[in-house]
Scaffold this motif. Structure first.
Motif, PDB file in Angstrom:
ATOM      1  N   MET A   1       0.843  -1.202   0.000  1.00 40.57           N
ATOM      2  CA  MET A   1       0.000   0.000   0.000  1.00 40.57           C
ATOM      3  C   MET A   1       0.877   1.251   0.000  1.00 40.57           C
ATOM      4  SD  MET A   1      -2.877  -1.057   2.842  1.00 40.57           S
ATOM      5  CE  MET A   1      -3.420   0.620   3.082  1.00 40.57           C
ATOM      6  N   ARG A   2       1.908   1.257   0.814  1.00 42.92           N
ATOM      7  CA  ARG A   2       2.805   2.423   0.887  1.00 42.92           C
ATOM      8  C   ARG A   2       3.549   2.608  -0.436  1.00 42.92           C
ATOM      9  NH1 ARG A   2       8.107   3.937   2.766  1.00 42.92           N
ATOM     10  NH2 ARG A   2       8.658   1.787   3.159  1.00 42.92           N
ATOM     11  N   ARG A   3       3.984   1.508  -1.042  1.00 44.91           N
ATOM     12  CA  ARG A   3       4.670   1.605  -2.333  1.00 44.91           C
ATOM     13  C   ARG A   3       3.743   2.210  -3.390  1.00 44.91           C
ATOM     14  NH1 ARG A   3       5.537  -3.589  -4.043  1.00 44.91           N
ATOM     15  NH2 ARG A   3       4.059  -3.379  -5.722  1.00 44.91           N
TER      16      ARG A   3
ATOM     17  N   LEU B   1      -9.825  -0.195   2.565  1.00 49.76           N
ATOM     18  CA  LEU B   1      -9.994  -1.513   1.958  1.00 49.76           C
ATOM     19  C   LEU B   1      -9.051  -1.667   0.773  1.00 49.76           C
ATOM     20  CD1 LEU B   1     -13.887  -1.441   1.972  1.00 49.76           C
ATOM     21  CD2 LEU B   1     -12.428  -2.704   3.561  1.00 49.76           C
ATOM     22  N   ILE B   2      -8.719  -2.897   0.477  1.00 44.99           N
ATOM     23  CA  ILE B   2      -7.914  -3.220  -0.704  1.00 44.99           C
ATOM     24  C   ILE B   2      -8.864  -3.612  -1.832  1.00 44.99           C
ATOM     25  CG2 ILE B   2      -6.244  -4.862  -1.699  1.00 44.99           C
ATOM     26  CD1 ILE B   2      -4.882  -3.022   0.238  1.00 44.99           C
ATOM     27  N   TYR B   3      -8.590  -3.089  -3.017  1.00 47.84           N
ATOM     28  CA  TYR B   3      -9.333  -3.490  -4.210  1.00 47.84           C
ATOM     29  C   TYR B   3      -8.530  -4.583  -4.898  1.00 47.84           C
ATOM     30  CZ  TYR B   3     -11.106  -3.488  -8.957  1.00 47.84           C
ATOM     31  OH  TYR B   3     -11.609  -3.884 -10.184  1.00 47.84           O
ATOM     32  N   ASP B   4      -9.140  -5.752  -5.070  1.00 48.91           N
ATOM     33  CA  ASP B   4      -8.522  -6.855  -5.816  1.00 48.91           C
ATOM     34  C   ASP B   4      -9.084  -6.855  -7.232  1.00 48.91           C
ATOM     35  OD1 ASP B   4      -6.923  -7.848  -3.771  1.00 48.91           O
ATOM     36  OD2 ASP B   4      -8.423  -9.282  -3.079  1.00 48.91           O
TER      37      ASP B   4
ATOM     38  N   VAL C   1      -6.283   0.841  -3.374  1.00 46.48           N
ATOM     39  CA  VAL C   1      -6.747   1.115  -2.019  1.00 46.48           C
ATOM     40  C   VAL C   1      -7.934   2.062  -2.113  1.00 46.48           C
ATOM     41  CG1 VAL C   1      -6.132   2.176   0.199  1.00 46.48           C
ATOM     42  CG2 VAL C   1      -4.437   0.803  -1.050  1.00 46.48           C
ATOM     43  N   VAL C   2      -8.977   1.767  -1.350  1.00 52.02           N
ATOM     44  CA  VAL C   2     -10.146   2.639  -1.242  1.00 52.02           C
ATOM     45  C   VAL C   2     -10.241   3.080   0.209  1.00 52.02           C
ATOM     46  CG1 VAL C   2     -12.657   2.811  -1.442  1.00 52.02           C
ATOM     47  CG2 VAL C   2     -11.363   1.454  -3.106  1.00 52.02           C
TER      48      VAL C   2
ATOM     49  N   TYR D   1      -6.446   5.087  -4.596  1.00 48.10           N
ATOM     50  CA  TYR D   1      -5.259   5.093  -5.442  1.00 48.10           C
ATOM     51  C   TYR D   1      -5.012   3.669  -5.912  1.00 48.10           C
ATOM     52  CZ  TYR D   1      -2.853   4.062  -0.965  1.00 48.10           C
ATOM     53  OH  TYR D   1      -2.468   3.543   0.248  1.00 48.10           O
ATOM     54  N   LEU D   2      -4.295   3.572  -7.003  1.00 47.04           N
ATOM     55  CA  LEU D   2      -4.086   2.290  -7.678  1.00 47.04           C
ATOM     56  C   LEU D   2      -2.615   1.916  -7.745  1.00 47.04           C
ATOM     57  CD1 LEU D   2      -6.527   2.978 -10.618  1.00 47.04           C
ATOM     58  CD2 LEU D   2      -6.770   1.094  -8.998  1.00 47.04           C
ATOM     59  N   ASP D   3      -2.350   0.654  -7.996  1.00 49.71           N
ATOM     60  CA  ASP D   3      -1.009   0.150  -8.282  1.00 49.71           C
ATOM     61  C   ASP D   3      -0.703   0.474  -9.742  1.00 49.71           C
ATOM     62  OD1 ASP D   3       1.328  -1.257  -8.785  1.00 49.71           O
ATOM     63  OD2 ASP D   3       0.379  -3.230  -8.613  1.00 49.71           O
ATOM     64  N   LEU D   4      -0.280   1.701  -9.997  1.00 52.06           N
ATOM     65  CA  LEU D   4      -0.088   2.140 -11.381  1.00 52.06           C
ATOM     66  C   LEU D   4       0.932   1.292 -12.125  1.00 52.06           C
ATOM     67  CD1 LEU D   4      -0.211   6.022 -10.980  1.00 52.06           C
ATOM     68  CD2 LEU D   4      -2.038   4.448 -11.656  1.00 52.06           C
TER      69      LEU D   4
END
Length: 164
Positions: free
Chosen positions: A13-15, A53-56, A64-65, A80-83
């Motif tokens: 999440m931090r990354r 929450l984590i979005y899978d 992350v929401v 935010y998303l794992d771009l």
């Protein structure tokens, strides 16, 4: 799908949050250190007016929401998303739309909200367009300091009975 955050999600999440493009679209643009992230998580976990929450997407953590100000039938949200991961897999657009849909469904379903609000930097046109696509109305504009620089912020709102 949205799911609860597990402790082993925190480093990823931090990354994701420290990605330069995510920081550029956020209200705090500095790189978040591990100790700051740990303090934030401890505060969020103890606050009944917040949920994270984590979005899978396709079975893989992809975003992350966050919900805040929960109570009285309304609340605020952000994401935010794992771009990097989503761009590598070619799934960024699908995941972005999927996250927005899942976040709205969760707000009006399990959270029991009747009004969902958000705030977005005024120059973030892609997010503003996506929110409009899902039925959010732009209901306000104000200025706030972001890393010491005044920036225009658009307030959005979606009511349960008016959702697209």
């Amino acid at each position: 799908m949205l799911r609860g955050v597990q402790d082993d999600d925190l480093p990823v999440m931090r990354r994701w949050r420290n990605h330069p493009r995510v920081r550029a679209a956020s209200f705090t643009g500095h790189e978040i250190a591990e100790d700051e992230h740990t303090r934030w998580w401890a505060t969020v976990r103890a606050d009944t007016a917040k949920r994270v929450l984590i979005y899978d997407h396709d079975g893989v953590g992809a975003g992350v929401v966050t919900y805040s100000g929960l109570g009285g039938g309304s609340g605020y949200w952000g994401f935010y998303l794992d771009l990097d991961g989503l761009e590598r897999s070619g799934a960024l657009l699908r995941a972005w739309v999927g996250l927005e849909r899942a976040a709205i469904d969760h707000a009006f379903g399990p959270l029991g909200l009747t009004t969902l609000r958000g705030e977005v930097l005024a120059d973030n046109e892609p997010v503003r367009r996506l929110h409009k696509r899902f039925g959010f109305a732009e209901i306000g504009l104000y200025r706030r300091p972001v890393d010491g620089v005044p920036r225009a912020v658009v307030v959005t709102e979606l009511n349960k009975e008016e959702r697209a």
